[in-house]
Write a protein that holds these residues in place. Sequence first.
Motif, PDB file in Angstrom:
ATOM      1  N   ILE A 115       4.406   5.301  -1.013  1.00 43.54           N
ATOM      2  CA  ILE A 115       5.411   4.700  -0.495  1.00 43.54           C
ATOM      3  C   ILE A 115       6.544   5.335  -0.536  1.00 43.54           C
ATOM      4  O   ILE A 115       7.443   5.163   0.630  1.00 43.54           O
ATOM      5  N   MET A 120       9.735  -0.518   5.196  1.00 42.85           N
ATOM      6  CA  MET A 120       9.017  -0.028   3.851  1.00 42.85           C
ATOM      7  C   MET A 120      10.170   0.228   2.784  1.00 42.85           C
ATOM      8  O   MET A 120       9.951  -0.081   1.636  1.00 42.85           O
ATOM      9  N   SER A 135      10.872  -2.825   0.974  1.00 36.27           N
ATOM     10  CA  SER A 135       9.980  -3.499   0.272  1.00 36.27           C
ATOM     11  C   SER A 135       9.393  -4.765   0.651  1.00 36.27           C
ATOM     12  O   SER A 135       8.898  -5.661  -0.025  1.00 36.27           O
ATOM     13  N   MET A 193       4.290  -3.097   3.023  1.00 35.51           N
ATOM     14  CA  MET A 193       3.825  -2.143   1.855  1.00 35.51           C
ATOM     15  C   MET A 193       2.276  -2.472   1.734  1.00 35.51           C
ATOM     16  O   MET A 193       1.634  -1.498   1.597  1.00 35.51           O
ATOM     17  N   GLY A 235       1.154   1.118   2.350  1.00 36.77           N
ATOM     18  CA  GLY A 235       1.268   1.776   1.197  1.00 36.77           C
ATOM     19  C   GLY A 235      -0.105   1.675   0.101  1.00 36.77           C
ATOM     20  O   GLY A 235      -0.155   1.988  -0.838  1.00 36.77           O
ATOM     21  N   LYS A 269      -3.534   1.622  -4.311  1.00 34.75           N
ATOM     22  CA  LYS A 269      -2.345   2.771  -3.403  1.00 34.75           C
ATOM     23  C   LYS A 269      -3.263   3.643  -2.558  1.00 34.75           C
ATOM     24  O   LYS A 269      -4.148   4.274  -3.278  1.00 34.75           O
TER      25      LYS A 269
END
Length: 268
Positions: A65, A178, A181, A186, A190, A208
């Motif tokens: 991320i 990103m 958030s 995401m 991510g 993740k």
Amino acid sequence: MESASLINASNHEPVKSSVADNELNSFKRPIAIKTAQDQSYILLESASDYMSCLIKSLTEPVETIAPWSLTRSILEASALSIWIGNPNLSAEERVNRSLALRLNGLQEQDRLAKNELSMDGPPKEQFIKLLNLAEELGAETKVKDEIPTKLGTHFPSTTDLCGSELNDSKAYRVLSAMAHSQAFAMQQLGFQIIGPSEDDSERFDAEKGITNISIAYLCQHAGRAYIRALCARLKYFGYLTGEVVQMIRKRADILKITGKEFRYCIWS
């Protein structure tokens, strides 16, 4: 980073008869040009710092991320560095943009202080001093209640800067999603789906993860922005020689920045 040696070798002094040198020798207030040059350099250093962090974040153990926000910061700093350090600007426009950036900094400091009781904002005298300088230089000014609201030129949004200076506003919007958030970003960038949920057939389990395609995307956009900002500085100061271009080309080739894209980055 290797790019630092290109700049530090010059001791931050322009080559004789380069654009930067000519501006310093001909502008009615050389310190205003020097201020603009220093502003652009600090922003380039910021981009370099973020680039170093991006490389670390994409080295095992890889983050999934943080690299998106780091790349966004590289685009922001590079675009703003170019906005002021563009070798094709007139000295007058460079100083106008420098004034706009300085005013924006005072305004941001003032806004922060108003929302943070423990922090002092810039004194009114700083606004007045900058206004007097702008008027002395013949720059456009707008004032409200004795405080300048515009000096030199319009200060653009970061999205507009990434469009005008990097031709990369679309990537900046993705990176911003990103950085802020946003769930849709995401989830897709991510995390990686690993299969249907054992507890709910309509849901999927995820972990993740970041794909090789995403890593290549980040490196290419970050590298492209940084190379263009670096080359703007080198060309402005007269150090963008054929030998330097070949050195930069080797790095650009690794990132698949070639042909028309490479020529764009080196201001050719």
